[in-house]
Motif scaffolding. Structure first.
Motif, PDB file in Angstrom:
ATOM      1  N   CYS A 159      -3.786   3.695   5.034  1.00  0.00           N
ATOM      2  CA  CYS A 159      -3.466   3.761   3.912  1.00  0.00           C
ATOM      3  C   CYS A 159      -4.003   4.980   2.992  1.00  0.00           C
ATOM      4  O   CYS A 159      -4.305   6.326   3.546  1.00  0.00           O
ATOM      5  CB  CYS A 159      -3.043   3.063   3.037  1.00  0.00           C
ATOM      6  SG  CYS A 159      -2.603   3.742   1.526  1.00  0.00           S
ATOM      7  N   ARG A 160      -6.135   4.704   3.763  1.00  0.00           N
ATOM      8  CA  ARG A 160      -6.489   5.777   3.272  1.00  0.00           C
ATOM      9  C   ARG A 160      -7.034   6.968   3.964  1.00  0.00           C
ATOM     10  O   ARG A 160      -6.971   8.060   3.689  1.00  0.00           O
ATOM     11  CB  ARG A 160      -7.668   5.062   2.971  1.00  0.00           C
ATOM     12  CG  ARG A 160      -7.737   4.431   2.259  1.00  0.00           C
ATOM     13  CD  ARG A 160      -9.589   3.496   1.359  1.00  0.00           C
ATOM     14  NE  ARG A 160      -9.229   4.298   0.163  1.00  0.00           N
ATOM     15  CZ  ARG A 160     -10.774   4.176   0.084  1.00  0.00           C
ATOM     16  NH1 ARG A 160     -11.482   3.590   0.382  1.00  0.00           N
ATOM     17  NH2 ARG A 160     -10.861   4.833  -2.166  1.00  0.00           N
ATOM     18  N   ASN A 161      -6.672   7.051   5.389  1.00  0.00           N
ATOM     19  CA  ASN A 161      -7.076   7.689   6.153  1.00  0.00           C
ATOM     20  C   ASN A 161      -6.208   8.067   6.575  1.00  0.00           C
ATOM     21  O   ASN A 161      -6.351  10.362   6.790  1.00  0.00           O
ATOM     22  CB  ASN A 161      -8.023   7.311   7.669  1.00  0.00           C
ATOM     23  CG  ASN A 161      -9.142   6.809   7.448  1.00  0.00           C
ATOM     24  OD1 ASN A 161      -9.929   7.354   6.296  1.00  0.00           O
ATOM     25  ND2 ASN A 161      -9.045   5.678   7.784  1.00  0.00           N
ATOM     26  N   HIS A 221      -1.254   8.814  -5.861  1.00  0.00           N
ATOM     27  CA  HIS A 221      -0.455   7.130  -5.755  1.00  0.00           C
ATOM     28  C   HIS A 221       0.115   7.025  -7.156  1.00  0.00           C
ATOM     29  O   HIS A 221      -0.381   8.184  -7.884  1.00  0.00           O
ATOM     30  CB  HIS A 221      -2.335   6.508  -6.392  1.00  0.00           C
ATOM     31  CG  HIS A 221      -3.541   6.199  -4.591  1.00  0.00           C
ATOM     32  ND1 HIS A 221      -2.904   5.120  -4.458  1.00  0.00           N
ATOM     33  CD2 HIS A 221      -4.008   7.058  -4.915  1.00  0.00           C
ATOM     34  CE1 HIS A 221      -3.741   5.962  -3.287  1.00  0.00           C
ATOM     35  NE2 HIS A 221      -4.751   6.190  -3.380  1.00  0.00           N
ATOM     36  N   LEU A 272       0.854  -1.136  -0.049  1.00  0.00           N
ATOM     37  CA  LEU A 272       0.412  -0.102  -0.021  1.00  0.00           C
ATOM     38  C   LEU A 272       1.569   1.037  -0.169  1.00  0.00           C
ATOM     39  O   LEU A 272       0.731   2.466  -0.513  1.00  0.00           O
ATOM     40  CB  LEU A 272      -0.485   0.056   1.193  1.00  0.00           C
ATOM     41  CG  LEU A 272      -1.731  -0.899   1.324  1.00  0.00           C
ATOM     42  CD1 LEU A 272      -2.519  -1.194   2.291  1.00  0.00           C
ATOM     43  CD2 LEU A 272      -3.249  -1.223  -0.118  1.00  0.00           C
ATOM     44  N   ASP A 308      -3.574  -3.368  -4.574  1.00  0.00           N
ATOM     45  CA  ASP A 308      -5.201  -3.986  -4.227  1.00  0.00           C
ATOM     46  C   ASP A 308      -5.127  -5.087  -3.894  1.00  0.00           C
ATOM     47  O   ASP A 308      -3.844  -5.386  -3.157  1.00  0.00           O
ATOM     48  CB  ASP A 308      -6.077  -3.246  -5.249  1.00  0.00           C
ATOM     49  CG  ASP A 308      -5.723  -5.229  -6.270  1.00  0.00           C
ATOM     50  OD1 ASP A 308      -4.856  -5.727  -6.573  1.00  0.00           O
ATOM     51  OD2 ASP A 308      -6.667  -4.555  -7.551  1.00  0.00           O
ATOM     52  N   ARG A 341      -5.404  -0.981   4.699  1.00  0.00           N
ATOM     53  CA  ARG A 341      -6.142  -0.093   3.423  1.00  0.00           C
ATOM     54  C   ARG A 341      -6.740   0.993   4.873  1.00  0.00           C
ATOM     55  O   ARG A 341      -6.562   2.312   3.689  1.00  0.00           O
ATOM     56  CB  ARG A 341      -6.827  -0.557   2.801  1.00  0.00           C
ATOM     57  CG  ARG A 341      -7.495  -0.559   2.263  1.00  0.00           C
ATOM     58  CD  ARG A 341      -8.135  -0.880   0.982  1.00  0.00           C
ATOM     59  NE  ARG A 341      -8.803  -0.968   0.273  1.00  0.00           N
ATOM     60  CZ  ARG A 341     -10.315   0.368  -0.640  1.00  0.00           C
ATOM     61  NH1 ARG A 341     -10.643  -0.106   1.016  1.00  0.00           N
ATOM     62  NH2 ARG A 341     -10.212   1.077  -1.632  1.00  0.00           N
TER      63      ARG A 341
END
Length: 167
Positions: free
Chosen positions: A158-160, A166, A49, A98, A155
């Protein structure tokens, strides 16, 4: 990314490593299943990630956790770090970042790990190949089953708290 953002990212992944460790040793440890290698899968998730450098750093911390919990010796620290780095390189160059890329990287890392464990024990004459494979096979499968929840924990971080863009 500012220093504050970087500190928040490292703290989030530190909490994730703590959650993965508690899940591995305190929740799954007492169950009558083979002990999975969730910290190793966490290093692969961080590499998948966040990239190779972050995967290597997380792998260093995960290797120290594995060693501190008595799972393996301190020799495993650079190996786990290299596996996190390798997962980051694979997803930067070959695979997508992913779940499928993570599963492929986790499978490769777990095969390398189990091969190293079985090979080193065979070389030292601790046990025969049949006995070692009867332990390594279920451990590998159990680790693969729990790879998906470890990916979702990574994830979330990583997203927050992770990458701003990217590649």
């Amino acid at each position: 990314m500012t220093r504050r953002d970087a500190a928040a990212r490292v703290a989030a992944y530190g909490v994730a490593l703590a959650v993965i460790t508690i899940l591995n040793y305190d929740v799954l440890g007492p169950l009558p299943i083979p002990l999975p290698l969730l910290p190793l899968c966490g290093a692969v998730a961080a590499g998948t990630l966040e990239g190779a450098r972050f995967g290597a750093g997380f792998g260093l911390a995960a290797g120290l956790v594995l060693s501190a919990e008595g799972h393996v010796s301190l020799v495993c620290v650079p190996v786990v770090s290299a596996l996190g780095w390798g997962a980051g390189l694979l997803t930067q160059r070959v695979l997508r970042r992913d779940l499928v890329g993570h599963l492929l990287c986790s499978l490769a890392a777990l095969l390398v790990w189990e091969g190293w464990q079985v090979g080193s024990r065979l070389a030292s004459g601790v046990a025969g190949a049949g006995a070692l494979l009867r332990v390594a096979g279920p451990e590998l499968l159990c680790s693969l089953v729990f790879t998906v929840p470890v990916y979702w924990i990574g994830r979330f971080c990583c997203r927050n708290y992770g990458r701003v863009y990217h590649e």
